[in-house]
Design a protein around this motif. Structure first.
Motif, PDB file in Angstrom:
ATOM      1  N   GLU A 229     -13.552  -2.931   4.948  1.00 29.14           N
ATOM      2  CA  GLU A 229     -13.986  -1.671   5.538  1.00 29.14           C
ATOM      3  C   GLU A 229     -13.930  -0.500   4.560  1.00 29.14           C
ATOM      4  N   LYS A 230     -13.679  -0.803   3.273  1.00 24.54           N
ATOM      5  CA  LYS A 230     -13.692   0.211   2.210  1.00 24.54           C
ATOM      6  C   LYS A 230     -12.759   1.382   2.510  1.00 24.54           C
ATOM      7  N   TRP A 231     -11.496   1.058   2.733  1.00 26.85           N
ATOM      8  CA  TRP A 231     -10.514   2.093   3.016  1.00 26.85           C
ATOM      9  C   TRP A 231     -10.265   2.983   1.803  1.00 26.85           C
ATOM     10  N   VAL A 232      -9.622   4.106   2.053  1.00 31.53           N
ATOM     11  CA  VAL A 232      -9.165   4.996   0.994  1.00 31.53           C
ATOM     12  C   VAL A 232      -7.974   4.324   0.316  1.00 31.53           C
ATOM     13  N   GLY A 233      -7.955   4.320  -1.008  1.00 31.32           N
ATOM     14  CA  GLY A 233      -6.840   3.747  -1.757  1.00 31.32           C
ATOM     15  C   GLY A 233      -7.204   2.436  -2.419  1.00 31.32           C
ATOM     16  N   ASN A 234      -6.340   1.996  -3.304  1.00 31.67           N
ATOM     17  CA  ASN A 234      -6.532   0.745  -4.021  1.00 31.67           C
ATOM     18  C   ASN A 234      -5.906  -0.385  -3.201  1.00 31.67           C
ATOM     19  N   CYS A 235      -6.738  -1.206  -2.594  1.00 40.13           N
ATOM     20  CA  CYS A 235      -6.267  -2.249  -1.684  1.00 40.13           C
ATOM     21  C   CYS A 235      -5.325  -3.228  -2.375  1.00 40.13           C
ATOM     22  N   HIS A 236      -5.629  -3.580  -3.605  1.00 37.28           N
ATOM     23  CA  HIS A 236      -4.789  -4.535  -4.328  1.00 37.28           C
ATOM     24  C   HIS A 236      -3.394  -3.949  -4.580  1.00 37.28           C
ATOM     25  N   ASP A 237      -3.339  -2.702  -5.006  1.00 30.77           N
ATOM     26  CA  ASP A 237      -2.037  -2.056  -5.225  1.00 30.77           C
ATOM     27  C   ASP A 237      -1.250  -1.962  -3.920  1.00 30.77           C
ATOM     28  N   CYS A 238      -1.954  -1.683  -2.832  1.00 31.17           N
ATOM     29  CA  CYS A 238      -1.280  -1.578  -1.536  1.00 31.17           C
ATOM     30  C   CYS A 238      -0.760  -2.937  -1.071  1.00 31.17           C
ATOM     31  N   LEU A 239      -1.505  -3.994  -1.350  1.00 31.42           N
ATOM     32  CA  LEU A 239      -1.030  -5.330  -1.013  1.00 31.42           C
ATOM     33  C   LEU A 239       0.251  -5.640  -1.785  1.00 31.42           C
ATOM     34  N   ARG A 240       0.273  -5.332  -3.057  1.00 28.04           N
ATOM     35  CA  ARG A 240       1.470  -5.578  -3.879  1.00 28.04           C
ATOM     36  C   ARG A 240       2.657  -4.772  -3.358  1.00 28.04           C
ATOM     37  N   ARG A 241       2.418  -3.524  -2.987  1.00 27.72           N
ATOM     38  CA  ARG A 241       3.493  -2.690  -2.429  1.00 27.72           C
ATOM     39  C   ARG A 241       3.979  -3.280  -1.123  1.00 27.72           C
ATOM     40  N   CYS A 242       3.046  -3.737  -0.298  1.00 30.84           N
ATOM     41  CA  CYS A 242       3.391  -4.334   0.990  1.00 30.84           C
ATOM     42  C   CYS A 242       4.231  -5.593   0.791  1.00 30.84           C
ATOM     43  N   GLN A 243       3.888  -6.386  -0.200  1.00 29.54           N
ATOM     44  CA  GLN A 243       4.659  -7.597  -0.465  1.00 29.54           C
ATOM     45  C   GLN A 243       6.077  -7.261  -0.909  1.00 29.54           C
ATOM     46  N   GLY A 244       6.231  -6.181  -1.641  1.00 30.00           N
ATOM     47  CA  GLY A 244       7.560  -5.776  -2.091  1.00 30.00           C
ATOM     48  C   GLY A 244       8.385  -5.126  -0.992  1.00 30.00           C
ATOM     49  N   GLN A 245       7.746  -4.270  -0.201  1.00 28.49           N
ATOM     50  CA  GLN A 245       8.448  -3.510   0.836  1.00 28.49           C
ATOM     51  C   GLN A 245       8.401  -4.185   2.205  1.00 28.49           C
ATOM     52  N   GLN A 246       7.544  -5.185   2.339  1.00 29.82           N
ATOM     53  CA  GLN A 246       7.323  -5.901   3.592  1.00 29.82           C
ATOM     54  C   GLN A 246       6.800  -4.984   4.696  1.00 29.82           C
ATOM     55  N   LYS A 247       6.035  -3.986   4.262  1.00 31.89           N
ATOM     56  CA  LYS A 247       5.409  -3.035   5.189  1.00 31.89           C
ATOM     57  C   LYS A 247       4.210  -2.411   4.480  1.00 31.89           C
ATOM     58  N   TRP A 248       3.070  -2.322   5.173  1.00 30.37           N
ATOM     59  CA  TRP A 248       1.863  -1.747   4.586  1.00 30.37           C
ATOM     60  C   TRP A 248       2.076  -0.258   4.307  1.00 30.37           C
ATOM     61  N   PRO A 249       1.713   0.209   3.113  1.00 27.79           N
ATOM     62  CA  PRO A 249       1.882   1.624   2.764  1.00 27.79           C
ATOM     63  C   PRO A 249       0.736   2.477   3.333  1.00 27.79           C
ATOM     64  N   ASP A 250       0.880   2.893   4.580  1.00 30.15           N
ATOM     65  CA  ASP A 250      -0.171   3.648   5.269  1.00 30.15           C
ATOM     66  C   ASP A 250      -0.521   4.959   4.573  1.00 30.15           C
ATOM     67  N   ASP A 251       0.381   5.463   3.756  1.00 26.14           N
ATOM     68  CA  ASP A 251       0.107   6.707   3.051  1.00 26.14           C
ATOM     69  C   ASP A 251      -0.768   6.485   1.814  1.00 26.14           C
ATOM     70  N   MET A 252      -0.839   5.238   1.331  1.00 23.80           N
ATOM     71  CA  MET A 252      -1.618   4.923   0.130  1.00 23.80           C
ATOM     72  C   MET A 252      -3.000   4.353   0.449  1.00 23.80           C
ATOM     73  N   CYS A 253      -3.086   3.521   1.474  1.00 20.87           N
ATOM     74  CA  CYS A 253      -4.340   2.861   1.841  1.00 20.87           C
ATOM     75  C   CYS A 253      -4.525   2.950   3.349  1.00 20.87           C
ATOM     76  N   TYR A 254      -5.644   3.530   3.733  1.00 22.12           N
ATOM     77  CA  TYR A 254      -5.873   3.731   5.163  1.00 22.12           C
ATOM     78  C   TYR A 254      -7.358   3.862   5.457  1.00 22.12           C
ATOM     79  N   ASP A 255      -7.688   3.641   6.718  1.00 19.39           N
ATOM     80  CA  ASP A 255      -9.054   3.787   7.208  1.00 19.39           C
ATOM     81  C   ASP A 255      -9.294   5.283   7.430  1.00 19.39           C
TER      82      ASP A 255
END
Length: 97
Positions: A66-92
């Motif tokens: 859906e072409k969200w704002v933010g770098n999806c790959h970086d947000c996935l990596r952050r999510c894997q580390g924090q075990q929570k999606w970084p809504d402030d970095m990548c969002y619709d």
């Protein structure tokens, strides 16, 4: 690339059956190849995908599709580390005020 990695790359939907590789190793190789969703399917089929990781992968897919704002790959990596999606970095952007 070794023979196991090559086999997994050629059989991303059935690496465990086709290549005789452990599901965790197959998922690791698939993630390294950028095939995040295939890796999730392998782990889910093996019953080894935790809930938080399912959510990270689902958000990553939405982000990409859906072409969200933010770098999806970086947000996935952050999510894997924090075990929570970084809504402030990548969002619709349609869901932000």
């Amino acid at each position: 690339m070794d023979s196991v990695s090559c086999c997994v790359r050629n059989h991303p939907l059935t690496p465990v059956q086709s290549c005789g590789v452990d599901p965790m190793k197959a998922a690791e190789i698939l993630e390294a190849l950028g095939q995040i969703e295939a890796a999730a399917r392998v782990l889910e089929a093996a019953g080894r995908l935790p809930k938080w990781k399912k959510e990270c992968i689902a958000k990553y897919s939405e982000c990409q599709d859906e072409k969200w704002v933010g770098n999806c790959h970086d947000c996935l990596r952050r999510c894997q580390g924090q075990q929570k999606w970084p809504d402030d970095m990548c969002y619709d952007p349609r869901k932000r005020n």
